[in-house]
Write a protein that holds these residues in place. Sequence first.
Motif, PDB file in Angstrom:
ATOM      1  N   GLY A   1       0.815  -1.200   0.000  1.00  0.00           N
ATOM      2  CA  GLY A   1       0.000   0.000   0.000  1.00  0.00           C
ATOM      3  C   GLY A   1       0.850   1.251   0.000  1.00  0.00           C
ATOM      4  O   GLY A   1       2.024   1.241  -0.369  1.00  0.00           O
ATOM      5  N   ARG A   2       0.263   2.319   0.444  1.00  0.00           N
ATOM      6  CA  ARG A   2       0.928   3.618   0.414  1.00  0.00           C
ATOM      7  C   ARG A   2       2.183   3.566   1.277  1.00  0.00           C
ATOM      8  O   ARG A   2       2.137   3.240   2.462  1.00  0.00           O
ATOM      9  N   PRO A   3       3.378   3.902   0.693  1.00  0.00           N
ATOM     10  CA  PRO A   3       4.624   3.763   1.464  1.00  0.00           C
ATOM     11  C   PRO A   3       4.784   4.854   2.500  1.00  0.00           C
ATOM     12  O   PRO A   3       4.268   5.971   2.359  1.00  0.00           O
ATOM     13  N   GLY A   4       5.493   4.512   3.555  1.00  0.00           N
ATOM     14  CA  GLY A   4       5.861   5.515   4.535  1.00  0.00           C
ATOM     15  C   GLY A   4       7.108   6.259   4.087  1.00  0.00           C
ATOM     16  O   GLY A   4       7.831   5.827   3.193  1.00  0.00           O
ATOM     17  N   VAL A   5       7.350   7.415   4.712  1.00  0.00           N
ATOM     18  CA  VAL A   5       8.499   8.255   4.357  1.00  0.00           C
ATOM     19  C   VAL A   5       9.509   8.195   5.492  1.00  0.00           C
ATOM     20  O   VAL A   5       9.184   8.486   6.649  1.00  0.00           O
TER      21      VAL A   5
ATOM     22  N   VAL B   1       3.572  -6.874  -3.027  1.00  0.00           N
ATOM     23  CA  VAL B   1       4.563  -5.837  -3.329  1.00  0.00           C
ATOM     24  C   VAL B   1       4.656  -4.872  -2.160  1.00  0.00           C
ATOM     25  O   VAL B   1       3.649  -4.313  -1.717  1.00  0.00           O
ATOM     26  N   ARG B   2       5.860  -4.675  -1.667  1.00  0.00           N
ATOM     27  CA  ARG B   2       6.095  -3.758  -0.552  1.00  0.00           C
ATOM     28  C   ARG B   2       6.944  -2.589  -1.043  1.00  0.00           C
ATOM     29  O   ARG B   2       7.885  -2.767  -1.800  1.00  0.00           O
ATOM     30  N   VAL B   3       6.599  -1.385  -0.574  1.00  0.00           N
ATOM     31  CA  VAL B   3       7.268  -0.168  -1.040  1.00  0.00           C
ATOM     32  C   VAL B   3       7.680   0.675   0.162  1.00  0.00           C
ATOM     33  O   VAL B   3       6.959   0.749   1.158  1.00  0.00           O
ATOM     34  N   ALA B   4       8.830   1.296   0.063  1.00  0.00           N
ATOM     35  CA  ALA B   4       9.305   2.243   1.076  1.00  0.00           C
ATOM     36  C   ALA B   4       9.968   3.413   0.366  1.00  0.00           C
ATOM     37  O   ALA B   4      10.472   3.277  -0.749  1.00  0.00           O
ATOM     38  N   LEU B   5       9.956   4.576   1.008  1.00  0.00           N
ATOM     39  CA  LEU B   5      10.578   5.776   0.452  1.00  0.00           C
ATOM     40  C   LEU B   5      11.568   6.330   1.464  1.00  0.00           C
ATOM     41  O   LEU B   5      11.197   6.683   2.584  1.00  0.00           O
ATOM     42  N   LEU B   6      12.834   6.403   1.053  1.00  0.00           N
ATOM     43  CA  LEU B   6      13.899   6.916   1.909  1.00  0.00           C
ATOM     44  C   LEU B   6      14.456   8.186   1.279  1.00  0.00           C
ATOM     45  O   LEU B   6      14.969   8.169   0.154  1.00  0.00           O
ATOM     46  N   ILE B   7      14.358   9.307   2.002  1.00  0.00           N
ATOM     47  CA  ILE B   7      14.941  10.565   1.552  1.00  0.00           C
ATOM     48  C   ILE B   7      16.202  10.811   2.373  1.00  0.00           C
ATOM     49  O   ILE B   7      16.141  10.900   3.593  1.00  0.00           O
ATOM     50  N   TYR B   8      17.330  10.914   1.704  1.00  0.00           N
ATOM     51  CA  TYR B   8      18.598  11.077   2.417  1.00  0.00           C
ATOM     52  C   TYR B   8      19.163  12.480   2.172  1.00  0.00           C
ATOM     53  O   TYR B   8      18.904  13.105   1.139  1.00  0.00           O
ATOM     54  N   ASN B   9      19.929  12.947   3.122  1.00  0.00           N
ATOM     55  CA  ASN B   9      20.551  14.263   3.029  1.00  0.00           C
ATOM     56  C   ASN B   9      21.701  14.211   2.029  1.00  0.00           C
ATOM     57  O   ASN B   9      22.645  13.444   2.190  1.00  0.00           O
ATOM     58  N   ASP B  10      21.613  15.036   1.001  1.00  0.00           N
ATOM     59  CA  ASP B  10      22.603  15.013  -0.072  1.00  0.00           C
ATOM     60  C   ASP B  10      23.870  15.795   0.259  1.00  0.00           C
ATOM     61  O   ASP B  10      24.867  15.693  -0.455  1.00  0.00           O
TER      62      ASP B  10
ATOM     63  N   ILE C   1      15.382  -2.466  -6.169  1.00  0.00           N
ATOM     64  CA  ILE C   1      14.265  -3.392  -6.382  1.00  0.00           C
ATOM     65  C   ILE C   1      14.728  -4.825  -6.195  1.00  0.00           C
ATOM     66  O   ILE C   1      15.736  -5.245  -6.770  1.00  0.00           O
ATOM     67  N   SER C   2      13.996  -5.556  -5.395  1.00  0.00           N
ATOM     68  CA  SER C   2      14.285  -6.971  -5.143  1.00  0.00           C
ATOM     69  C   SER C   2      13.051  -7.798  -5.490  1.00  0.00           C
ATOM     70  O   SER C   2      11.960  -7.540  -4.971  1.00  0.00           O
ATOM     71  N   LEU C   3      13.227  -8.780  -6.382  1.00  0.00           N
ATOM     72  CA  LEU C   3      12.136  -9.661  -6.796  1.00  0.00           C
ATOM     73  C   LEU C   3      12.450 -11.088  -6.367  1.00  0.00           C
ATOM     74  O   LEU C   3      13.602 -11.523  -6.415  1.00  0.00           O
ATOM     75  N   GLY C   4      11.421 -11.813  -5.970  1.00  0.00           N
ATOM     76  CA  GLY C   4      11.621 -13.207  -5.591  1.00  0.00           C
ATOM     77  C   GLY C   4      10.502 -13.732  -4.728  1.00  0.00           C
ATOM     78  O   GLY C   4       9.775 -12.965  -4.073  1.00  0.00           O
ATOM     79  N   ASN C   5      10.319 -15.062  -4.760  1.00  0.00           N
ATOM     80  CA  ASN C   5       9.294 -15.746  -3.960  1.00  0.00           C
ATOM     81  C   ASN C   5       7.895 -15.195  -4.228  1.00  0.00           C
ATOM     82  O   ASN C   5       7.066 -15.078  -3.318  1.00  0.00           O
ATOM     83  N   GLY C   6       7.653 -14.822  -5.481  1.00  0.00           N
ATOM     84  CA  GLY C   6       6.323 -14.354  -5.847  1.00  0.00           C
ATOM     85  C   GLY C   6       5.990 -12.950  -5.394  1.00  0.00           C
ATOM     86  O   GLY C   6       4.831 -12.527  -5.499  1.00  0.00           O
ATOM     87  N   GLY C   7       6.963 -12.231  -4.868  1.00  0.00           N
ATOM     88  CA  GLY C   7       6.716 -10.871  -4.397  1.00  0.00           C
ATOM     89  C   GLY C   7       7.796  -9.919  -4.868  1.00  0.00           C
ATOM     90  O   GLY C   7       8.697 -10.281  -5.623  1.00  0.00           O
ATOM     91  N   ALA C   8       7.718  -8.675  -4.420  1.00  0.00           N
ATOM     92  CA  ALA C   8       8.688  -7.650  -4.804  1.00  0.00           C
ATOM     93  C   ALA C   8       8.792  -6.605  -3.704  1.00  0.00           C
ATOM     94  O   ALA C   8       7.803  -6.302  -3.027  1.00  0.00           O
ATOM     95  N   THR C   9      10.011  -6.089  -3.531  1.00  0.00           N
ATOM     96  CA  THR C   9      10.247  -4.992  -2.600  1.00  0.00           C
ATOM     97  C   THR C   9      10.933  -3.871  -3.352  1.00  0.00           C
ATOM     98  O   THR C   9      11.946  -4.082  -4.014  1.00  0.00           O
ATOM     99  N   CYS C  10      10.365  -2.673  -3.258  1.00  0.00           N
ATOM    100  CA  CYS C  10      10.887  -1.513  -3.989  1.00  0.00           C
ATOM    101  C   CYS C  10      11.124  -0.384  -3.000  1.00  0.00           C
ATOM    102  O   CYS C  10      10.178   0.142  -2.409  1.00  0.00           O
ATOM    103  N   VAL C  11      12.399  -0.028  -2.812  1.00  0.00           N
ATOM    104  CA  VAL C  11      12.764   1.046  -1.896  1.00  0.00           C
ATOM    105  C   VAL C  11      13.294   2.216  -2.713  1.00  0.00           C
ATOM    106  O   VAL C  11      14.310   2.100  -3.407  1.00  0.00           O
ATOM    107  N   VAL C  12      12.610   3.347  -2.642  1.00  0.00           N
ATOM    108  CA  VAL C  12      13.019   4.536  -3.381  1.00  0.00           C
ATOM    109  C   VAL C  12      14.086   5.273  -2.587  1.00  0.00           C
ATOM    110  O   VAL C  12      13.923   5.537  -1.397  1.00  0.00           O
TER     111      VAL C  12
ATOM    112  N   LEU D   1       4.372   0.826 -10.776  1.00  0.00           N
ATOM    113  CA  LEU D   1       4.037  -0.261 -11.695  1.00  0.00           C
ATOM    114  C   LEU D   1       3.978  -1.596 -10.957  1.00  0.00           C
ATOM    115  O   LEU D   1       3.072  -2.407 -11.179  1.00  0.00           O
ATOM    116  N   LEU D   2       4.952  -1.828 -10.092  1.00  0.00           N
ATOM    117  CA  LEU D   2       4.960  -3.077  -9.323  1.00  0.00           C
ATOM    118  C   LEU D   2       3.752  -3.147  -8.392  1.00  0.00           C
ATOM    119  O   LEU D   2       3.102  -4.198  -8.278  1.00  0.00           O
ATOM    120  N   ALA D   3       3.442  -2.037  -7.718  1.00  0.00           N
ATOM    121  CA  ALA D   3       2.299  -2.032  -6.806  1.00  0.00           C
ATOM    122  C   ALA D   3       0.985  -2.209  -7.546  1.00  0.00           C
ATOM    123  O   ALA D   3       0.072  -2.892  -7.075  1.00  0.00           O
TER     124      ALA D   3
END
Length: 417
Positions: A75-79, A111-120, A138-149, A177-179
């Motif tokens: 669902g909607r990713p946390g920040v 599909v799991r999603v996370a958003l990481l904002i880092y100090n540049d 992006i990590s795919l496997g075991n019928g699922g996916a994890t996408c960390v921005v 797209l994955l979600a």
Amino acid sequence: MAVTLRRLALPALVLTAVLIPVLKPGTRPVPTESERRLERVQLLRQRLNVAGVRWGALAERDSGALPAMVDARSGRPGVQLRGFGAAAVAPEVNRILDDLWSRLGPVDSAVRVALLIYNDDPYTFRQQVWGGYSGASISLGNGGATCVVLLRGRLQRDGRVGVGKGRLEDALGPCTLLAGFGPPGPTLERWLGTTRYLAAGSTAWLSRSRSFIDGGRGAMPWMAIYDYGSYDDDWPPIQGLMSTGSLAREIAQLLSPPYELGAHGLRCTEGDVAACRRGVLDTTVISEATRGLPPDLTYAWSLLDYPLNWTLGTPRPPGEWWLSDLIRDQGREKFARFWTSSASFEQAFQVAFGEDLGAWTHRWSVRQWENSWFEKYSPSPRLLGATLKPSWPLLALGWSGVALMLTAWVARRRQVT
């Protein structure tokens, strides 16, 4: 003998004047030592920039993205904010996420999603030009996916974290797209992986209607490569202008032909459907330019290695909004069948959309090109093959004949008098 030479002199001069514009010098001027030193300095600076960006991307991937995978959710990713202090907030980012996920609708629970904002700031160098990495792991496997921005940001005076809206949406492209459609089938998974999700870098399919043509904000349909060093044989004035100020650089882009599209892109836009298919399916250019990076990181210009040695013949991939435009044009239901298919790429495309991959890409390329910045504002035409018009040799022969007759007439009058 003297009369014969005089008769031939004028036609020879006319022929020389006609042929000079269509002849190309056989050799290039030898660069001076100062020019060689400047070229080496520029190359070293490019490599330093890329090294800095890659270091930042790998550091944040290892210290930030991998731990963030544990907190990724369906669902909607946390920040998650990293390196800004406990009081930092990102309300604008949360607003954009709320809007995108409301448009996305029901999502795939695998599909799991996370958003990481880092100090540049720690990755900013005095010599650096392009800035840090923004993309996804992006990590795919075991019928699922994890996408960390992974998104670079800056802390503003009011305590808010500032990020570019366009950069945020582009980085979220693969995750949406994955979600929305779940893990891709084996064919799409291989193609997306080898191209580092390049054609998936847009969320426009969630917010723009089918009638909205310009999916790439005025950009060309194929990934443009502004490497004028590859074309300095044909365009030495352009090469000189590109090394000067921003105004001269813009003039150079206006004057130069659209060779950044590459041979496949140019021929596709002109109607060669086979070139359209090759342009979509060829993945070598991205694999070469991003070698040495972990396979889970998505594409970003700032990660491209140098020197690239790309030429006009180097196949360019389609623009980052190719999949987004495909969804907007064909609809989510058809795209879902294409996305999860286990058939070959072309067969899956044909079955899902009832149209050949090359034919659809040609229509897309023409539509995008006609609404591009280059087509609207540049006077330079697309040139394929020989640029010598058929009428030119006839004109040269005709005027040469006229000159020859005029010379003979003048010579005859001189002999009579």
